[in-house]
Design an enzyme around this catalytic site. Structure first.
Site, mmCIF file in Angstrom:
data_model
loop_
_atom_site.group_PDB
_atom_site.id
_atom_site.type_symbol
_atom_site.label_atom_id
_atom_site.label_comp_id
_atom_site.label_asym_id
_atom_site.label_seq_id
_atom_site.Cartn_x
_atom_site.Cartn_y
_atom_site.Cartn_z
ATOM 1 N N ALA A 171 0.883 -1.157 0.088
ATOM 2 C CA ALA A 171 -0.073 0.062 0.019
ATOM 3 C C ALA A 171 0.970 1.129 0.034
ATOM 4 C CB ALA A 171 -0.906 -0.083 1.099
ATOM 5 N N ASP A 172 1.825 1.343 0.806
ATOM 6 C CA ASP A 172 2.595 2.439 1.059
ATOM 7 C C ASP A 172 3.213 2.734 -0.467
ATOM 8 O OD1 ASP A 172 2.665 3.958 3.656
ATOM 9 O OD2 ASP A 172 3.126 1.791 4.187
ATOM 10 N N VAL A 173 4.261 1.877 -0.869
ATOM 11 C CA VAL A 173 4.968 1.902 -2.217
ATOM 12 C C VAL A 173 3.895 2.248 -3.301
ATOM 13 C CG1 VAL A 173 6.473 0.869 -3.713
ATOM 14 C CG2 VAL A 173 6.871 0.698 -1.493
#
Length: 390
Positions: A171-173
């Site tokens: 999700a972050d990347v």
């Protein structure tokens, strides 16, 4: 670095109010493409300076990988002077990227409405767990929370076991990549259109959804009666497509089309090649265990993983070993693509970090220098602001 001599985003100025992962990855991509990225850090620094693997008091491999090529300026946004410094930087900036708790910048007079009034060309990208709209607007969260809500974790593991947290930060990347794409799209629109910036709203939740491939469509087409979930070592809808045990190691292969299956079946032997009930994907899905057993028995019979991979490659079947993380940087594809360039570092001399994930034939992209020491460029940037304000 690759391509020509000019970086494609040379001349673009970015104010970076991000920490940890999603935001810093976005601004790392901008820096790799030649933008000047001024990273605003609190007096204690980006918390990722202290995340493993730690190198020194304010320096870590985590931080270096995400912040190579940026400038570091210390500003305490709890003070009027810190807020004023950000305002001064934004007046001459093209982009501001932030992933602070939703609403916190607005409360300091640094919301998009405040900043765009002073710089109408400003493009401001805000990255948060659930975005600025919807019932969860403003709710704090991190990558694993978004992955849980998005169904990504429910898709990982075995059907008879619990859902398993992902081993990578999807999700972050993904949010960082989508923020980068949104910024470039907005720069293009601004400079080809009316010259006015805009506010971009990127949610980790939304950024995790595309990885489901067809799962949501299976639910829609099935009228809500289908429940796609974790399927162990193989793909839910394609067979064979997954991870297989050769006895001395694991390998992956993707032979879900009937054409590729015919090639694979010829290697597995006449019993499999001549089985009409395995000739279609639906037939193979109905007999997953039989197909998997045939593949793994064949791999063991030819001498193990490496020989199985060699024979599969020779037959034109997509395959490869399951590499241990510790071996990836020195693998043939990584070395041949310069996937882990070394950046200089004042503490340890040099450190290999992950390269920009794309190459350009006529432009230079890639890490442009070391990650900054905390506040290393504060004096340089404040001096530039004073000159501009005279």
């Amino acid at each position: 670095m690759a391509g020509g001599d000019r970086a494609p985003l040379a001349g673009v100025r970015v104010v970076d109010l991000t920490q940890i992962l999603a935001g810093p990855y976005c601004t790392r991509l901008l820096a790799d493409a030649g933008a000047e990225v001024v990273k605003i850090e609190p007096p204690g620094g980006d918390p990722s300076r202290g995340l493993p693997p730690v190198i020194s008091r304010d320096r870590s491999g985590y931080f270096i990988n995400l912040n190579a090529g940026k400038l570091s300026v210390v500003a305490d946004l709890r003070t009027a002077d810190g807020v004023a410094l950000v305002r001064d930087l934004v007046r001459d900036a093209d982009v501001l990227v932030e992933n602070m708790r939703p609403g916190s910048l607005t409360a300091k007079g640094l919301g998009y409405g405040d900043l765009s009034a002073e710089n109408p060309r400003l493009i401001m990208a805000s990255i948060s767990a659930f975005g600025a709209t919807g019932v969860f607007a403003g709710r704090p969260g991190q990558g694993i929370v978004a992955e849980g809500y998005s169904g990504a974790i429910d898709m990982t593991g075995f059907s008879d076991g619990p859902p398993v947290p992902l081993g990578i930060s999807v999700a972050d990347v993904s949010a960082g990549i989508h923020a980068y794409a949104a910024i470039l799209t907005s720069l293009y629109r601004r400079d080809r259109g009316d010259g006015v910036g805009e506010h971009l709203d990127i949610a980790l939740f939304d950024a995790a959804l595309p990885f489901h491939e067809t799962a949501f469509l299976e639910v829609e087409v099935g009228g809500g009666q289908v429940d796609p979930t974790r399927n162990g070592l193989e793909h839910r809808a394609v067979e064979p497509y997954g991870v297989y045990n050769a006895g001395d190691g694991y390998f992956v292969l993707a032979a879900g089309t009937d054409r590729l299956w015919a090639r694979l079946a010829a290697l597995l032997g006449p019993e499999t090649a001549g089985a009409p009930d395995l000739a279609t994907n639906d037939g193979r899905l109905a007999q997953r265990d039989r197909v998997k057993d045939a593949i793994e028995r064949w791999a063991r019979s030819v001498g193990g993983r490496d020989e199985a991979v060699r024979r599969l490659e020779s037959a034109g079947i997509p395959t490869g070993p399951v590499r241990a993380v510790r071996d990836v940087a020195d693998s043939e594809p990584a070395r041949s693509r310069n996937s882990f360039p070394e950046v200089p570092d004042p503490e340890i001399g040099g450190l290999r970090i992950v390269n920009t994930p794309f190459r350009m034939s006529r432009s230079r992209v890639g890490p442009s220098g070391p990650a900054p020491r905390l506040g290393e460029h504060t004096e340089l940037i404040t001096h530039r602001i004073r000159k501009q304000n005279k």
